[in-house]
Design a protein around this motif. Structure first.
Motif, short mmCIF file in Angstrom:
data_model
loop_
_atom_site.label_atom_id
_atom_site.label_comp_id
_atom_site.label_asym_id
_atom_site.label_seq_id
_atom_site.Cartn_x
_atom_site.Cartn_y
_atom_site.Cartn_z
N ILE A 1 -62.17 -10.26 -36.88
CA ILE A 1 -61.26 -11.34 -37.25
C ILE A 1 -59.87 -10.79 -37.51
CG2 ILE A 1 -60.71 -12.98 -39.10
CD1 ILE A 1 -63.75 -13.60 -39.18
N PHE A 2 -59.77 -9.73 -38.31
CA PHE A 2 -58.46 -9.15 -38.61
C PHE A 2 -57.81 -8.56 -37.37
CE2 PHE A 2 -59.96 -9.27 -43.04
CZ PHE A 2 -58.87 -9.93 -43.60
N SER A 3 -58.59 -8.01 -36.47
CA SER A 3 -58.06 -7.50 -35.21
C SER A 3 -57.48 -8.63 -34.36
CB SER A 3 -59.16 -6.77 -34.44
OG SER A 3 -58.73 -6.40 -33.17
N ASN A 4 -58.20 -9.73 -34.28
CA ASN A 4 -57.71 -10.88 -33.52
C ASN A 4 -56.46 -11.48 -34.16
OD1 ASN A 4 -59.59 -10.85 -31.42
ND2 ASN A 4 -61.06 -12.04 -32.60
N VAL A 5 -56.44 -11.59 -35.49
CA VAL A 5 -55.28 -12.13 -36.19
C VAL A 5 -54.06 -11.23 -35.96
CG1 VAL A 5 -54.30 -12.57 -38.47
CG2 VAL A 5 -56.56 -13.43 -37.91
N SER A 6 -54.28 -9.94 -35.99
CA SER A 6 -53.20 -8.99 -35.75
C SER A 6 -52.64 -9.14 -34.33
CB SER A 6 -53.72 -7.58 -35.99
OG SER A 6 -53.04 -6.63 -35.28
#
Length: 110
Positions: free
Chosen positions: A96-101
């Protein structure tokens, strides 16, 4: 536009109807929500990368939710449910954090 409208209608109906969640689903619901959020953000990322496919999104959404739920169910059957739940949350959280980044980079780079 239809998806956004459907989301708004779903949230409004959920707020007014206040559905009861069956007791047997309560341990799995947080995992299902995180898995669904991962698929949703993955779809948003692929949209910004101009590689979005609705078929891939639906399959990804369903397979993420089912796989995460089955892993937690397996963990509960083996007696290590909380540890496996934590592992699933950590892996999906990283994604999730990778996609948000990646989405943030696409938005601010123009």
């Amino acid at each position: 536009m239809a998806a956004v409208l459907g989301l708004i209608v779903g949230v409004v109906v959920g707020l007014f109807v206040r559905p009861d969640i069956p007791v047997f689903l309560q341990p799995y619901l947080p995992i299902m929500v995180v898995a669904a959020l991962d698929a949703l953000l993955g779809a948003a990322r692929s949209y910004f990368e101009r590689s979005f496919s609705d078929k891939v999104f639906v399959i990804s959404f369903l397979s993420n939710v089912v796989t995460a739920t089955l892993l937690v169910l397996l963990g509960n059957q083996l007696g290590v449910g909380s540890q496996l739940s934590t592992a699933v949350i950590v892996v999906l959280g990283i994604r999730i954090f990778s996609n948000v980044s990646a989405i943030r980079r696409f938005i601010f780079q123009g």
